[in-house]
Design a protein around this motif. Structure first.
Motif, mmCIF file in Angstrom:
data_model
loop_
_atom_site.group_PDB
_atom_site.id
_atom_site.type_symbol
_atom_site.label_atom_id
_atom_site.label_comp_id
_atom_site.label_asym_id
_atom_site.label_seq_id
_atom_site.Cartn_x
_atom_site.Cartn_y
_atom_site.Cartn_z
ATOM 1 N N THR A 1 0.794 -1.232 0.000
ATOM 2 C CA THR A 1 0.000 0.000 0.000
ATOM 3 C C THR A 1 0.827 1.284 0.000
ATOM 4 O OG1 THR A 1 -0.114 0.197 2.425
ATOM 5 C CG2 THR A 1 -1.760 -1.217 1.344
ATOM 6 N N SER B 1 -7.665 3.321 5.459
ATOM 7 C CA SER B 1 -7.342 2.515 4.286
ATOM 8 C C SER B 1 -7.384 1.021 4.618
ATOM 9 C CB SER B 1 -5.958 2.890 3.750
ATOM 10 O OG SER B 1 -5.947 4.212 3.261
ATOM 11 N N SER C 1 -9.807 -1.729 2.958
ATOM 12 C CA SER C 1 -9.281 -2.926 2.298
ATOM 13 C C SER C 1 -9.976 -4.188 2.769
ATOM 14 C CB SER C 1 -7.770 -3.042 2.557
ATOM 15 O OG SER C 1 -7.491 -3.452 3.893
#
Length: 372
Positions: A73, A232, A236
């Motif tokens: 990421t 994030s 995910s």
């Protein structure tokens, strides 16, 4: 804490008043037996709402998972006191087929309050209100010299002194300090760190000192460093975090709210506490402290140092930081951790974790580019 408990108890109130159809599932992050466990406070909310929350325990920090996360990421690794609980919460929600989680995020940003409105009161000639507020703080006018100094420093100082104005408007950026001891002075001089620090981006000036400060506290870059990787990670896993305290209607209201609605005397979050009277358990409504949740970070750093001591980290090898200072800070907090509580050391442990996190990021986020 006050903020997340307010969200749960307010939803319960709406259900009881038949304004919404059903209660949400409350999920509690726990560290049983640890100094950071909030079990007693969670139990009070459960009793108030007549519910049993789902308990998820924070899992130990997994360095290999963190490395994979950085590589895939380009994000920094999640802080260990966040990673374990967020992972457990996301796994539980996935198992239950749920995709939205409400949080208490935003309460500290918008509702904590400050005395940034004091210069506004002075400038507008509202001296009676200023005198009254000074009397409600600390010992008040029972100690007239101290109260007078507080007015001069808090109300007049920012109008006359640029340095006081900067400290007021950017409270999390202390320009009065020398280079932190864990940073290399030579490196700091070489990259003009002091000038870059002082030239931190300035959001636009708004209509008052109080509005400008509220905006600047919320727009700090460190919010993104602390929170973006968390959001994030949840995304995910198919989970959306929603933040009632960031509701646009509430934001607009709070940007224009009078300063003494947010901080009255020595009471922070005054408006929230009053709005939650009779809704929150009284002990939580009046709570002024928070759990120290650094223990999982100390454990993760200790584990990491066994395999990669400070001297081997990129920041030390590149001459950015002083390994000896970081070792001393870590040792102080390790003693506190072993003692099982008490007042934590004054040294800033964030510097230790930030070095470890940055080292992991440099080591793994660009691994493929180095051809390793």
């Amino acid at each position: 804490g006050l903020d997340s408990s307010a969200v749960v108890c307010r939803i319960d109130q709406l259900v009881r008043d038949r304004r919404i159809g059903a209660m949400v599932e409350a999920v509690s992050a726990r560290y049983p037996g640890e100094i950071c466990d909030e079990g007693e406070w969670i139990a009070e909310v459960e009793a108030q709402c007549g519910i049993r929350s789902t308990m998820v325990e924070g899992v130990p920090f997994d360095a290999m998972k963190a490395a994979t996360w950085c590589a895939q990421t380009l994000h920094l690794p999640l802080r260990p006191n966040t990673a374990g609980t967020v992972e457990s919460v996301c796994r539980h929600l996935n198992d239950r087929g749920l995709r939205v989680a409400l949080t208490g995020e935003g309460g500290d940003d918008w509702l904590a309050g400050s005395r940034a409105h004091w210069p506004d009161l002075f400038r507008r000639g509202r001296w009676g209100g200023l005198v009254s507020e000074a009397g409600a703080a600390g010992a008040g006018w029972g100690r007239p010299v101290r109260a007078t100094r507080a007015i001069l420093a808090g109300a007049v100082g920012p109008l006359l002194s640029r340095s006081r104005r900067e400290r007021l408007l950017r409270p999390h950026l202390d320009f009065s300090q020398d280079t932190p001891p864990w940073l290399s002075p030579d490196w700091a001089r070489r990259i003009d760190l002091a000038d870059r620090w002082a030239d931190a981006p300035r959001p636009p000036a708004l209509g008052s000192f109080s509005q400008t400060q509220r905006y600047r506290v919320y727009s700090l870059a460190r919010r993104h460093i602390n929170m973006d990787n968390v959001f994030s990670y949840a995304a995910s896993r198919g989970i959306e975090f929603r933040h009632p305290f960031h509701d646009l209607r509430l934001t607009r209201f709070l940007m224009g709210a009078a300063g003494d609605m947010l901080r009255r005397g020595d009471s922070k979050k005054y408006l929230l506490r009053e709005a939650m009277r009779g809704v929150l358990p009284e002990r939580i409504r009046q709570r002024t402290d928070k759990a120290n949740i650094s223990a999982p970070i100390i454990d993760a750093v200790t584990q990491r140092l066994e395999k990669r001591p400070f001297r081997d980290m990129h920041g030390v090898r590149n001459g950015w930081v002083d390994a000896a200072v970081l070792e001393q800070i870590h040792a102080e907090h390790l003693v506190w951790r072993g003692a099982g509580g008490g007042a934590p050391p004054m040294s800033a442990y964030a510097a230790v974790w930030n070095m470890v996190a940055t080292d992991m990021w440099l080591e793994y986020a660009f691994e493929n580019e180095r051809g390793e």
